[in-house]
Each structure stands twice: as structure tokens, then as C-alpha cells.
Design an enzyme around this catalytic site. Structure first.
Site, mmCIF file in Angstrom:
data_model
loop_
_atom_site.group_PDB
_atom_site.id
_atom_site.type_symbol
_atom_site.label_atom_id
_atom_site.label_comp_id
_atom_site.label_asym_id
_atom_site.label_seq_id
_atom_site.Cartn_x
_atom_site.Cartn_y
_atom_site.Cartn_z
ATOM 1 N N ASN A 124 0.843 -1.198 0.000
ATOM 2 C CA ASN A 124 0.000 0.000 0.000
ATOM 3 C C ASN A 124 0.877 1.248 0.000
ATOM 4 O O ASN A 124 1.665 1.425 -0.936
ATOM 5 C CB ASN A 124 -1.075 -0.026 1.088
ATOM 6 C CG ASN A 124 -0.607 -0.267 2.495
ATOM 7 O OD1 ASN A 124 -0.103 -1.342 2.823
ATOM 8 N ND2 ASN A 124 -0.779 0.714 3.364
ATOM 9 N N ASP A 125 0.796 2.110 0.983
ATOM 10 C CA ASP A 125 1.365 3.454 0.912
ATOM 11 C C ASP A 125 2.832 3.498 0.474
ATOM 12 O O ASP A 125 3.659 2.762 1.029
ATOM 13 C CB ASP A 125 1.308 4.142 2.270
ATOM 14 C CG ASP A 125 -0.047 4.072 2.939
ATOM 15 O OD1 ASP A 125 -0.940 3.407 2.404
ATOM 16 O OD2 ASP A 125 -0.196 4.681 4.014
ATOM 17 N N GLN B 188 4.736 0.270 2.197
ATOM 18 C CA GLN B 188 4.078 -0.642 3.132
ATOM 19 C C GLN B 188 3.868 -1.995 2.449
ATOM 20 O O GLN B 188 3.309 -2.070 1.344
ATOM 21 C CB GLN B 188 2.736 -0.058 3.564
ATOM 22 C CG GLN B 188 2.845 1.281 4.291
ATOM 23 C CD GLN B 188 3.199 1.122 5.755
ATOM 24 O OE1 GLN B 188 2.349 0.843 6.580
ATOM 25 N NE2 GLN B 188 4.473 1.308 6.082
ATOM 26 N N TRP C 142 -3.906 -6.981 3.693
ATOM 27 C CA TRP C 142 -3.187 -6.140 4.649
ATOM 28 C C TRP C 142 -2.873 -6.900 5.928
ATOM 29 O O TRP C 142 -3.673 -7.667 6.442
ATOM 30 C CB TRP C 142 -4.011 -4.900 4.968
ATOM 31 C CG TRP C 142 -3.276 -3.898 5.800
ATOM 32 C CD1 TRP C 142 -2.498 -2.872 5.366
ATOM 33 C CD2 TRP C 142 -3.246 -3.848 7.234
ATOM 34 N NE1 TRP C 142 -1.969 -2.181 6.427
ATOM 35 C CE2 TRP C 142 -2.413 -2.759 7.594
ATOM 36 C CE3 TRP C 142 -3.823 -4.600 8.239
ATOM 37 C CZ2 TRP C 142 -2.167 -2.404 8.917
ATOM 38 C CZ3 TRP C 142 -3.563 -4.265 9.564
ATOM 39 C CH2 TRP C 142 -2.747 -3.175 9.890
ATOM 40 N N SER D 17 3.230 4.200 8.066
ATOM 41 C CA SER D 17 3.793 5.145 7.100
ATOM 42 C C SER D 17 4.571 6.284 7.741
ATOM 43 O O SER D 17 4.404 6.609 8.918
ATOM 44 C CB SER D 17 2.678 5.710 6.227
ATOM 45 O OG SER D 17 2.168 4.717 5.370
ATOM 46 N N ARG E 288 -0.916 9.581 13.185
ATOM 47 C CA ARG E 288 0.020 8.821 12.357
ATOM 48 C C ARG E 288 0.537 9.597 11.139
ATOM 49 O O ARG E 288 0.055 10.651 10.800
ATOM 50 C CB ARG E 288 -0.639 7.519 11.885
ATOM 51 C CG ARG E 288 -1.972 7.652 11.169
ATOM 52 C CD ARG E 288 -2.556 6.252 10.910
ATOM 53 N NE ARG E 288 -3.865 6.283 10.271
ATOM 54 C CZ ARG E 288 -5.019 6.260 10.933
ATOM 55 N NH1 ARG E 288 -5.027 6.255 12.262
ATOM 56 N NH2 ARG E 288 -6.167 6.263 10.267
ATOM 57 N N ASP E 289 1.548 8.981 10.524
ATOM 58 C CA ASP E 289 2.084 9.374 9.213
ATOM 59 C C ASP E 289 2.806 10.723 9.241
ATOM 60 O O ASP E 289 2.390 11.688 8.581
ATOM 61 C CB ASP E 289 0.971 9.402 8.163
ATOM 62 C CG ASP E 289 0.132 8.145 8.144
ATOM 63 O OD1 ASP E 289 0.651 7.088 8.535
ATOM 64 O OD2 ASP E 289 -1.050 8.217 7.753
ATOM 65 N N GLU F 109 -4.969 11.215 7.087
ATOM 66 C CA GLU F 109 -3.836 10.308 6.945
ATOM 67 C C GLU F 109 -2.804 10.930 5.998
ATOM 68 O O GLU F 109 -3.112 11.797 5.185
ATOM 69 C CB GLU F 109 -4.293 8.956 6.387
ATOM 70 C CG GLU F 109 -5.211 8.176 7.309
ATOM 71 C CD GLU F 109 -5.426 6.751 6.829
ATOM 72 O OE1 GLU F 109 -5.059 5.829 7.575
ATOM 73 O OE2 GLU F 109 -5.948 6.562 5.716
ATOM 74 N N ASP G 169 -9.340 9.490 5.325
ATOM 75 C CA ASP G 169 -9.565 8.101 5.701
ATOM 76 C C ASP G 169 -10.997 7.658 5.407
ATOM 77 O O ASP G 169 -11.236 6.498 5.068
ATOM 78 C CB ASP G 169 -9.250 7.941 7.186
ATOM 79 C CG ASP G 169 -9.272 6.491 7.648
ATOM 80 O OD1 ASP G 169 -8.922 5.611 6.850
ATOM 81 O OD2 ASP G 169 -9.636 6.231 8.811
#
Length: 578
Positions: free
Chosen positions: A65-66, A82, A90, A126, A191-192, A246, A279
């Protein structure tokens, strides 16, 4: 001059790492049996793959993913991402790592960051890379601690003389930023971290995405030495009703020209972009505005709409994007994740899920109202077997095959001109949702001026195709150009997501040609309208239009003819891919 101060800071960080027993990135992973793919399935997935990409980034197998921490270091481009090393859904997330000299051909390395200390024992999510003065890279990333809190951590290369940066070590005093009762941050929505920038006061600043109920928030942290961070009194920015932010990204852009800027750049002819990944809707949205470096506040320009109704990088399958400044070629490059339209069951059967979009150069449009995106020029090295058409009329209700190329792995550009606009259908309402308009007025619905564009991944009998097209409307005495990516007939497989996407393109068809470029790659259609003013990416899984049974057409399903002023198409060679 800030370099001496930061060089000392970097040495201080290094000394702190070395003064402890350095935490090697070696740890047992949490393995979930239901996430694993059997060797038999993997063998089938690797050998018989009509949908695996020819030139878009993806590993040989499993879930991605990211994109994380993209950067260029000593002439080598780095992409972290990711990755689930155990299966095609996932879970078990680590930072996988690949490098390239040209952003096209990639070689893999061992995972750079994975759970190995308390601050990330339940996952390494991330984050971003920052290049400190002197060319020294560091990474801020989100870890999941034993209490399932999201915390922010620091890692740095073990060996700065290694241009491939194959070994990373973590700061032993992680985490650097965390939710506490005092700061009242939601530890499950925090996050991130972004690439950091250096302020006028010689302090570093970085953002972390979050939410306060449904208020989206970009929390601001400051540091003198990059390993002790303090939460600012106020966020850089927030917006009501947008939910969790995000993968925030914050960077400057020049108000004139194509060149990119370092994240710490300042000046009079500079605007700022704040991108957030929503998100709730899985859309990457952005605003353009000004940054008050004294008050540490961001202000979107007048007329900018925040949230899902505002500007997007991409109006299709595109999420969790990240930019970096390529200081060697003076450009800002955008990476983004093209998530799946296939079912989880089909993902497990094929043994992989997720790809990265072709990296894009981005810059501010001369209007100052949007960003322009265009595939990096290096992708042209894969072109071969060019087909070129002279100018020709495309009659209403007709289609012309683009032959002589590999239709399922191609790069095609077309330019349309409309001389008579009187047959444009009238839109009577004040506001329209372009995606709903595209869904109702699909490629199969006859119109006035349009639909005209490409039929990609078309089967011989046209039972399957993915259409990318324009329609021109008369709206409140002005002409509006609608761009659509219509997946409604992309596959006979009923389990696929076949959502249709759309956006209005800000151009005047009376004064400008309508350009369309599509990068077609086995299960991907990335389309750039109006020379990059609007981008729409699609993931498609046809059942008939596969391998050598794929056709590509230029079509016009309107009642009025349009002029093809130019068309160029190329087969695309296969890139070296991990």
C-alpha cells in the site's frame, strides 16, 4: 547559515545511537495463517499473470500500500513502501525497499524497517524521509506500541557511504512523539509524520495527521536536534467535518515555472500545498495557500474547498500519496498507491494486491488554482513502435482502432479540437457532481458533443472495455468540459469494483484543444486530461480483453464530429521490476 548547527545535530543523533546498544532491525514477525498464500498459488501467480504490470512498480508477490519516504541519495532513487511479506491482504506490515537510477527500473533490497522495539512492535506504518543539511537522510515513521497506540519514531542509515542505504537503525529512545493525557491527542488516530522543514528560527518542524472527533487535524511538532520534539500550542491547520487526516504532506511550490522547491524553501514567489488523505473516503485532497512562518499557521487561498469536495490529485483509484524534492533535477515528484478493484478472494488467488502509480512531476498551474501533474520524463525510455496519425475527422457514432502497438501495455496521446459548440447539451442546475454525471452519462449513452476519447482494454466484441472520454456541456452560458473514466463495462467479473470516476477540466474548448494521455498497463489505466490538469486512474480486470485479445480505439459517441488534430501511440517495453 544553518548547516553547521544541523551537522552538529546529526552527529549528536549518531552519537546517541552509538552510545547505546544499537537496536538491530531483527525481530520475529507476527504471522497470521489466514494472511498467507500457499506456494502452489504463488507459483501460479508468478507464472500465469495476465494482469501483472509491465512498467508500474510492484514487488513479485503479496500486498503493498502506501509509498513511504521517497528520496534521492547519492544519485540513487529510493522507494520504501508498506508491504505484507506473508500474503496478499493487509497485515504484518514492514517497510519494503527498492532503488533505481531512473525511476523506471527497480532493484529490491531487504526490508528497511520492521518491528523490533517496543515503540513499533505491533507494526511499522507510514512516514517520510528528511534530508538534513550535508545530505544526511533520516526517517520519521509511525509505530504501533504494545498498547496499540500510534507513536512516532526515528530511524537513520547505519552507513552513509552506502548509496543503497540497505541497513537502518532506530533511535533507542523511541518514541519521539506520542499521545498523552496532557496533550489529549487520540492515540488511535495519530500517524504518518511528514517530511520535516527548517524554520527561520533554525528549528525543525513536522506534521502528524489526526482527528478530533470529525475535525481533521495536522498537529505541528518542533525540534532543535531532530530527536527531541515538542508539540506546538496549535495545529498547523484543521478543518471541520473532514474526519481522519492520513498521510499529510506539506510543501512549497513556485508561483512561476516548473521547478520544484526544497521543503524548507521560503520566498516571495512561493505558495504552499497541504495534502491530506481522507480516511473516510480514501481520496487524496489538497489546498493551495500561504504559510505564516512566524505564527506557524497555514491559510488556504480564498475559494479553496477543503475536504472531499475540493481538489484531488487523482479522481480515481489513488491514495496515500507522498512527494519528495529531487534536488538533482530540481523537481518535485509525487508517488501514489493504486489500490485494487478486484475482490479479496481474487487477490489471494493471484497472490498480490496493490501497485504504485507512475511517479509524476508536479508544479503549480499558471492560474495558481491547481497543481499540474505529468508522468516523469524517464518513462519515455520504454516507448517503442510509434504509431502516428495525421489530422482526421472523427465522425459522430464512429470508432477507429489504434493498431500497430501492444494495446494492453501502451502510452497513447491524442488531441481533439471542436469547431462547432452549438450542439453542447445544457446543464440546468447550479451545481453538479461530476462523478455522478459520468455515471449517469456513460460512454454508451449517446450525447451531443461527446462522449469522445479512448476505449481501452476493449474485447473483440466490445462486451468489455474501459472508456476514458470528454463531454462538453453548456452550463450557465459557459462551456464546461467533463472528463470521465468509465469502468462500468470493464469486466464480466461481477465481483470487481466497477465504479465510474469523473471531474471537470478547467479549459475553454472554444480556445483550447482537449488533450488526453493514457498510460495503459495490463490492469491499469492512468489518464491525464488537459495536459495534467485532471488525472484519473483506474484498475480493471477484464476476462475477455487480456493478453493479445486487447484492442484500443479512439471513439466518438456524440452526434457531432470532432477533429483529431494529433494522435501518437507507443508500445511500452517491460521495465526491470524487483
Amino acid at each position: 547559515m544553518t548547516t553547521p548547527l544541523i551537522s552538529v545535530s546529526f552527529l549528536y543523533i549518531s552519537a546517541l545511537f552509538l552510545s547505546y546498544n544499537v537496536l538491530e532491525l531483527e525481530a520475529s514477525h507476527h504471522i497470521f495463517a489466514r494472511y498467507q498464500t500457499s506456494p502452489k498459488v504463488l507459483h501460479k501467480a508468478l507464472v500465469n499473470q495476465p494482469y501483472r504490470t509491465g512498467y508500474h512498480f510492484q514487488p513479485p508477490k503479496h500486498w503493498i500500500n502506501d509509498p513511504n519516504g521517497p528520496m534521492v541519495y547519492k544519485g540513487i532513487y529510493h522507494l520504501f513502501y508498506q508491504y505484507n511479506p506473508k500474503g496478499a491482504v493487509w497485515g504484518n506490515i514492514v517497510w519494503a525497499h527498492s532503488t533505481s537510477t531512473d525511476l523506471v527500473n527497480w532493484i529490491p533490497h531487504k526490508p528497511a524497517i520492521f518491528p523490533s522495539q517496543e515503540a513499533d512492535i505491533n507494526g511499522c506504518w507510514s512516514g517520510s524521509a528528511t534530508i538534513l543539511p550535508g545530505g544526511k537522510p533520516v526517517i520519521l515513521y509511525t509505530g504501533i506500541d504494545p498498547s496499540e497506540r500510534q507513536v512516532q519514531n526515528l530511524a537513520m542509515p547505519r552507513n552513509l557511504s552506502d548509496p543503497y542505504l540497505t541497513e537502518w537503525v532506530k533511535y533507542p529512545n523511541n518514541p519521539l512523539m506520542l499521545a498523552t493525557p496532557k496533550n489529549r491527542i487520540n492515540g488511535s488516530a495519530f500517524r504518518d509524520p511528514t517530511t520535516a522543514w527548517l524554520g527561520h528560527d533554525k528549528m525543525w518542524r513536522a506534521l502528524v495527521g489526526s482527528r478530533d472527533y470529525r475535525v481533521g487535524v495536522a498537529y505541528l511538532y518542533k525540534s532543535k536536534d531532530f530527536n527531541h520534539w515538542t508539540l506546538a500550542e496549535e495545529p498547523l491547520h484543521s478543518a471541520e467535518g473532514t474526519g481522519m487526516w492520513e498521510c499529510p504532506d506539506f510543501f512549497p511550490v513556485k508561483t512561476d515555472g516548473f521547478e520544484g522547491l526544497d521543503t524548507s524553501a521560503r520566498g516571495k514567489r512561493v505558495k504552499y500545498v497541504l495534502k491530506i488523505s481522507l480516511d473516510e473516503t480514501k481520496h487524496d485532497c489538497y489546498t493551495i495557500g500561504t504559510y505564516d512562518a512566524v505564527k506557524d499557521k497555514y491559510f488556504p487561498d480564498k475559494g479553496m474547498v477543503e475536504g472531499d469536495a475540493g481538489l484531488r490529485y487523482d479522481y480515481g483509484k489513488y491514495y496515500a500519496s507522498k512527494t519528495f524534492f529531487d534536488d538533482e533535477k530540481k523537481r518535485r515528484i509525487l508517488w501514489g498507491w493504486l489500490n485494487e478493484s478486484s475482490s479479496v478472494k481474487d487477490d489471494v488467488l493471484k497472490g498480490w494486491a496493490g501497485v504504485q502509480a507512475i511517479p509524476r512531476s508536479i508544479w503549480l498551474d499558471k492560474s495558481g488554482k491547481r497543481l499540474i501533474q505529468w508522468p516523469v520524463k524517464e518513462i519515455k525510455k520504454l516507448r517503442e513502435n510509434q504509431v502516428k496519425w495525421p489530422s482526421k475527422i472523427l465522425e459522430g457514432g464512429s470508432k477507429l482502432e489504434v493498431s500497430g502497438i501492444t494495446a494492453g501495455q501502451a502510452d497513447v496521446e491524442v488531441s481533439f479540437q471542436v469547431s462547432d459548440l452549438k450542439n453542447a447539451k445544457v446543464l440546468k442546475k447550479k451545481h453538479y457532481n461530476p462523478q455522478l454525471l459520468c455515471s449517469k452519462k456513460s460512454a454508451s449513452v449517446r450525447g451531443g458533443l461527446g462522449p469522445f476519447g479512448f476505449l481501452t482494454f476493449a474485447s473483440n466484441c466490445l462486451r468489455e472495455y474501459t472508456a476514458v472520454f470528454f463531454k462538453i456541456y453548456n452550463h450557465r452560458n459557459k462551456h464546461r468540459v467533463l472528463m470521465c473514466s468509465d469502468q462500468s463495462r470493464s469486466s464480466l467479473n461481477k465481483h470487481n469494483d466497477k465504479t465510474t470516476y469523473g471531474a471537470f477540466v478547467d479549459l475553454d474548448p472554444a480556445q483550447e484543444k482537449l488533450s488526453l494521455r493514457s498510460l495503459i498497463d495490463r490492469s491499469i489505466v492512468e489518464s491525464f486530461g488537459g495536459r495534467g490538469k485532471v488525472v484519473i486512474s483506474a484498475r480493471v480486470y477484464p476476462t475477455l480483453a487480456i493478453d493479445n485479445q486487447i484492442k484500443l480505439f479512439v471513439f466518438n459517441n456524440g452526434t457531432s464530429s470532432v477533429n483529431i488534430t494529433s494522435l501518437k501511440a507507443w508500445s511500452m517495453k517491460k521495465a526491470q521490476m524487483n
